[in-house]
Design a protein around this motif. Structure first.
Motif, PDB file in Angstrom:
ATOM      1  N   UNK A   1       0.861  -1.161   0.000  1.00 44.21           N
ATOM      2  CA  UNK A   1       0.000   0.000   0.000  1.00 44.21           C
ATOM      3  C   UNK A   1       0.913   1.231   0.000  1.00 44.21           C
ATOM      4  N   UNK A   2       0.765   2.076  -1.023  1.00 43.36           N
ATOM      5  CA  UNK A   2       1.543   3.310  -1.109  1.00 43.36           C
ATOM      6  C   UNK A   2       0.838   4.440  -0.373  1.00 43.36           C
ATOM      7  N   UNK A   3       1.616   5.315   0.213  1.00 43.92           N
ATOM      8  CA  UNK A   3       1.074   6.495   0.871  1.00 43.92           C
ATOM      9  C   UNK A   3       0.636   7.503  -0.186  1.00 43.92           C
ATOM     10  N   UNK A   4      -0.210   8.461   0.186  1.00 44.62           N
ATOM     11  CA  UNK A   4      -0.538   9.523  -0.759  1.00 44.62           C
ATOM     12  C   UNK A   4       0.749  10.226  -1.191  1.00 44.62           C
ATOM     13  N   UNK A   5       0.895  10.454  -2.453  1.00 49.78           N
ATOM     14  CA  UNK A   5       2.127  11.038  -2.962  1.00 49.78           C
ATOM     15  C   UNK A   5       3.172  10.005  -3.318  1.00 49.78           C
ATOM     16  N   UNK A   6       2.970   8.754  -2.885  1.00 55.26           N
ATOM     17  CA  UNK A   6       3.853   7.657  -3.254  1.00 55.26           C
ATOM     18  C   UNK A   6       5.252   7.699  -2.668  1.00 55.26           C
ATOM     19  N   UNK A   7       5.479   8.406  -1.559  1.00 54.15           N
ATOM     20  CA  UNK A   7       6.807   8.505  -0.976  1.00 54.15           C
ATOM     21  C   UNK A   7       7.112   7.405   0.027  1.00 54.15           C
ATOM     22  N   UNK A   8       6.059   6.707   0.506  1.00 53.53           N
ATOM     23  CA  UNK A   8       6.236   5.612   1.467  1.00 53.53           C
ATOM     24  C   UNK A   8       5.415   4.415   1.026  1.00 53.53           C
TER      25      UNK A   8
END
Length: 151
Positions: free
Chosen positions: A1-8
């Motif tokens: 599961x990616x965080x919003x913005x895809x940084x984590x």
């Protein structure tokens, strides 16, 4: 599961750990470990501050956790007798939706010994308003949504 913005990225392992990996090259962080089962339902809040997931208790009931990504604090927001799982944040971050067994309707025998045979319609979809105040107070605001079970 990616965080919003895809940084984590939240990654559940077969060893029952939940890891948080960042794209900045830093070492992954173990967010949680569940000795009883895999953690399969992590989800990020829309603003990327919170990671919600459930863990299996020794009682067989799941408990919702909110992990603060700013300070690394993990808070159990489910009551000790509630079976909560599958968290999902509202798109605006105002509420946390989840499935819960807190509306258990026991079915008992009529043979005189009052033994519980099973529970009927025990799962329900709930919403808890998020807002000011401690996250521990989250479930005091939880309400069952009028969702009819599918057949």
């Amino acid at each position: 599961m990616f965080s919003p913005g895809g940084r984590r990225l939240a990654v559940a392992s077969a060893e029952h750990d939940l890891w948080l990996a960042s794209l900045d090259g830093s070492a992954p962080v173990r967010v949680a470990s569940d000795p009883n089962a895999e953690i399969r339902d992590p989800t990020f809040s829309p603003d990327g501050r919170w990671l919600a997931f459930s863990k299996l208790r020794a009682t067989g009931l799941r408990a919702l956790h909110l992990y603060d990504l700013h300070d690394g604090r993990d808070t159990v927001v489910s009551g000790p007798l509630d079976g909560d799982r599958l968290p999902a944040f509202a798109s605006d971050g105002s509420s946390l939706y989840f499935v819960s067994k807190r509306n258990e309707l026991p079915f008992t025998t009529d043979r005189g010994d009052e033994t519980t045979i099973s529970s009927l319609d025990s799962d329900g979809v709930y919403a808890a308003a998020l807002g000011p105040g401690p996250v521990e107070a989250l479930m005091a605001r939880a309400v069952r949504l009028p969702v009819t079970p599918g057949r």
